[in-house]
Design a protein around this motif. Structure first.
Motif, mmCIF file in Angstrom:
data_model
loop_
_atom_site.group_PDB
_atom_site.id
_atom_site.type_symbol
_atom_site.label_atom_id
_atom_site.label_comp_id
_atom_site.label_asym_id
_atom_site.label_seq_id
_atom_site.Cartn_x
_atom_site.Cartn_y
_atom_site.Cartn_z
ATOM 1 N N VAL A 141 54.858 2.882 -32.133
ATOM 2 C CA VAL A 141 54.596 3.325 -33.602
ATOM 3 C C VAL A 141 55.705 4.586 -33.710
ATOM 4 N N ILE A 142 56.131 4.594 -35.114
ATOM 5 C CA ILE A 142 56.725 5.662 -35.602
ATOM 6 C C ILE A 142 55.973 6.630 -36.510
ATOM 7 N N LEU A 143 55.900 7.815 -35.814
ATOM 8 C CA LEU A 143 55.383 8.991 -36.804
ATOM 9 C C LEU A 143 56.201 9.847 -37.495
ATOM 10 N N ASP A 144 55.905 10.337 -38.565
ATOM 11 C CA ASP A 144 56.860 11.089 -39.689
ATOM 12 C C ASP A 144 57.018 12.718 -38.895
ATOM 13 N N ALA A 145 56.721 12.933 -37.670
ATOM 14 C CA ALA A 145 57.012 14.182 -37.260
ATOM 15 C C ALA A 145 58.122 13.894 -36.153
ATOM 16 N N GLY A 146 59.459 14.738 -36.691
ATOM 17 C CA GLY A 146 60.333 14.851 -35.911
ATOM 18 C C GLY A 146 60.539 15.998 -35.242
ATOM 19 N N SER A 147 61.949 16.214 -34.751
ATOM 20 C CA SER A 147 62.312 17.412 -34.108
ATOM 21 C C SER A 147 62.544 18.560 -35.292
ATOM 22 N N ALA B 280 49.697 17.213 -37.854
ATOM 23 C CA ALA B 280 49.254 15.786 -38.527
ATOM 24 C C ALA B 280 50.462 15.135 -38.819
ATOM 25 N N SER B 281 50.297 14.137 -38.442
ATOM 26 C CA SER B 281 51.639 13.033 -38.486
ATOM 27 C C SER B 281 51.263 11.517 -38.888
ATOM 28 N N THR B 282 51.905 10.925 -39.971
ATOM 29 C CA THR B 282 51.506 9.645 -40.488
ATOM 30 C C THR B 282 52.269 8.433 -39.719
ATOM 31 N N VAL B 283 51.515 7.358 -39.285
ATOM 32 C CA VAL B 283 52.399 6.319 -38.849
ATOM 33 C C VAL B 283 52.925 5.465 -39.874
ATOM 34 N N VAL B 284 54.365 5.643 -39.936
ATOM 35 C CA VAL B 284 55.284 5.071 -40.765
ATOM 36 C C VAL B 284 55.804 3.651 -40.501
ATOM 37 N N PRO C 2 41.088 17.283 -49.973
ATOM 38 C CA PRO C 2 42.176 16.345 -50.687
ATOM 39 C C PRO C 2 43.250 16.185 -49.762
ATOM 40 N N GLU C 3 44.020 15.162 -49.944
ATOM 41 C CA GLU C 3 44.999 14.697 -49.035
ATOM 42 C C GLU C 3 46.181 15.639 -49.159
ATOM 43 N N LEU C 4 46.686 16.058 -47.943
ATOM 44 C CA LEU C 4 47.776 16.962 -47.700
ATOM 45 C C LEU C 4 49.125 16.196 -47.296
ATOM 46 N N PRO C 5 50.022 16.740 -47.477
ATOM 47 C CA PRO C 5 51.167 16.130 -47.023
ATOM 48 C C PRO C 5 51.100 15.829 -45.471
ATOM 49 N N THR C 6 51.735 15.009 -44.795
ATOM 50 C CA THR C 6 52.174 15.178 -43.513
ATOM 51 C C THR C 6 53.799 15.114 -43.346
ATOM 52 N N PRO C 7 54.436 15.553 -42.349
ATOM 53 C CA PRO C 7 53.780 16.320 -41.387
ATOM 54 C C PRO C 7 53.230 17.659 -41.815
#
Lengths: 372, 372
Positions: B278-284, B267-271, B3-8
């Motif tokens: 591209v911008i990913l939803d994983a930051g500092s 694991a990070s999503t292209v937002v 099942p889909e898990l949230p990112t990051p």
């Protein structure tokens, strides 16, 4: 005497915090701007509630997880200032949130507008524009196109927003505020020209807060304004500063807060000492590792403005004292001002709240780690 | 289909992890060194137990809080590799720990040895020496003086230790390992000359692990060794690498791990997406903000080695793809290799454990935030 607490510990001076909250509320009111503070800085329900008591229109959040925490704490007007990609689980969470609180989210492309419209019909959105930070956001002239796509997809367009993150650099605050106002004006005009609502024009950051709403000072003071220049102070309707609640070393070094406005420090023990160098037990796992090229180090010491944190590892801060200055002793507890306070708070489970040096409360960092 | 898990989300490849654990255990055994992995990297009881099953002599920890978590999880031989200052609450916690597990701590000054001896009589200590990293630790020639003070204060001196953190730089691994061996040899000689026990000579880091115990290769291979050169491989008796369990982008860029040895990714999503960016939803707030001057960016992408993370904010990673390379789509999930994996783990509440891409377990980050 307060019983000894472990170090490193994150402490908040409640009196400084209250002054900071009141000052920004007063500033926003004086400029006719809605204040929607970014809650990613403090992640605390207690501070969020006080911001609203002092007149904030609602809160800004960075993630769905933060929105869930603040909604659960009774905060009922939230702007998720982020270009959400509505995967199925995210869409389900957004639908649940939109049923509980007044919710707006960001959108910065036709494709994401279409996906968001399918996933969360009727959701209110603001179009994100790039005002010079070059992170997410469309070019201002493209805001109309995204707004039209959002409207066609069944979203409710309420305006435009931007984050002038390029204000984080020496001397960049006034120009960034001017660029922000210009970008929001151009974007709002594009949305209006498309027949849609650009009533919300939301911007702001702590570094630009001095200039937000007054950026185009010549026009505001009655000087001639040539066509195409920013129409500030009317350009923005809302400001979203975050860091102002606590201040930090970045703001000190940008000149956008002063030492009396620093409300959060990390109490840290001197564990090693050699000549003018001491090692403190606060490292990057407590302070955060943020280190912009223009900062003088990895944080500052509240009671030793001339000292510099020259290196940071996970559990050690290396501090150099200037020639001839007294060097703190082993076991002494010093107050570190972190470079970037948002990172520090996100590493803490709770904030110890002090008034005149005495602990008066403990606030859980309710949204710590709420990063999804 | 999971099942889909949230990112990051922070994921660990169990098969890569197991190979990394076995390889380091084999290496230490082949060199006749005790392996005492630094648990600050993983902060997980499951990994700690596996390290001991594979022959680790015990664990290294960075804080009393970490020691308490691992002791509570049944790990019974702990070295707190830190120059502890024994305030009353810290002393009480150390006494409690020393009653439960085999415990050693670091000491790096006469003053702290005296304070520690008063606070925790009979505690076992190793004298910390500076082998070139210039953080905490005394000069090797002063190790005897600290050892004597510790002994007189009622502590039990068991040897010396160092952290060759100056190995974190391009081309610095072999020289740092050589300097480490020399420093430990000189320090151990000083302690022995004072009539005290220097049986433990503990060093090591992941970057130096290739060279630890074989640093003085000419001597080891029978070439003439002039007086005063390091006496390696006999200089060290124990190695304390941490990062090797997961690898990270710093190790990749130092050449001290390869892509097949990276066990932890986010694991990070292209937002958001614009041209090659591209911008990913994983930051500092998920990856950590560590950014040494010699790294190529703020992390790497496991499946796109030519892409670069050019900027990082709290919830955005800005990724640039090279000219002509395919750019991932909105909503795509990418695997980010953080720069410094210890920081990433300390920001996570749990690690999702995968085997061949399927989730097989979830491990709590038991010592997350145990920073006091």
């Amino acid at each position: 005497m307060t019983p000894e607490l472990p170090t490193p510990r994150v402490t908040v001076d409640a009196d400084v915090l209250e002054r900071n909250l009141q000052a920004m509320a007063t500033r926003a009111a004086a400029r006719g701007l809605a204040l929607r503070p970014h809650a990613k800085t403090h992640k605390c329900l207690e501070i969020a509630r006080r911001q609203v008591e002092l007149g904030a229109a609602g809160l800004t959040v960075a993630t769905i997880g933060e929105a869930e925490v603040f909604a659960g704490g009774g905060l009922d007007d939230l702007f998720l200032a982020y270009p959400i990609w509505p995967s199925p689980q995210r869409a389900a969470r957004l639908r649940a949130l939109a049923g509980r609180v007044a919710l707006r989210v960001g959108v910065d492309s036709v494709a994401s507008a279409e996906a968001l419209g399918r996933a969360v019909p009727g959701l209110e959105v603001l179009v994100e524009v790039d005002s010079g930070h070059h992170r997410s956001g469309v070019q201002p002239r493209s805001a109309g196109e995204v707004a039209v796509a959002a409207d066609r997809a069944g979203l409710r367009v309420r305006g435009v927003f931007t984050f002038p993150g390029h204000a984080y650099g020496p001397g960049r605050q006034r120009p960034a505020a001017t660029e922000e106002a210009a970008a929001l004006t151009e974007a709002a005009d594009a949305v209006t020209a498309a027949g849609l609502d650009a009533g919300v024009r939301s911007g702001g950051s702590t570094p630009t807060a001095t200039f937000t709403g007054v950026a185009a000072a010549p026009g505001a003071q009655g000087a001639p304004t040539s066509p195409g220049t920013p129409t500030s102070p009317g350009a923005l309707t809302e400001m979203r500063p975050g860091v102002y609640v606590f201040g930090d070393a970045q703001q000190l070094e940008l000149g956008t807060c002063d030492w009396t406005e620093v409300a959060l420090t990390v109490a840290s023990t001197v564990v090693s000492r050699s000549g003018p160098k001491v090692i403190l037990d606060a490292g990057s796992k407590v302070l955060g590792a943020d280190h912009q090229s223009w900062t003088t180090g990895f944080g500052r010491l509240l009671d030793h403005p001339d000292a510099r944190i020259t290196a940071l590892s996970e559990h050690h801060a290396t501090v150099l004292f200037p020639d001839g200055a007294p060097v703190p002793s082993l076991g002494e507890v010093l107050r570190v001002v972190p470079n970037h306070v948002c990172a520090t708070v996100n590493l803490a489970d709770e904030l110890l709240v002090l008034s005149e040096g005495t602990q008066v409360d403990r606030w859980p960092v309710a949204a710590r780690g709420a990063n999804t």
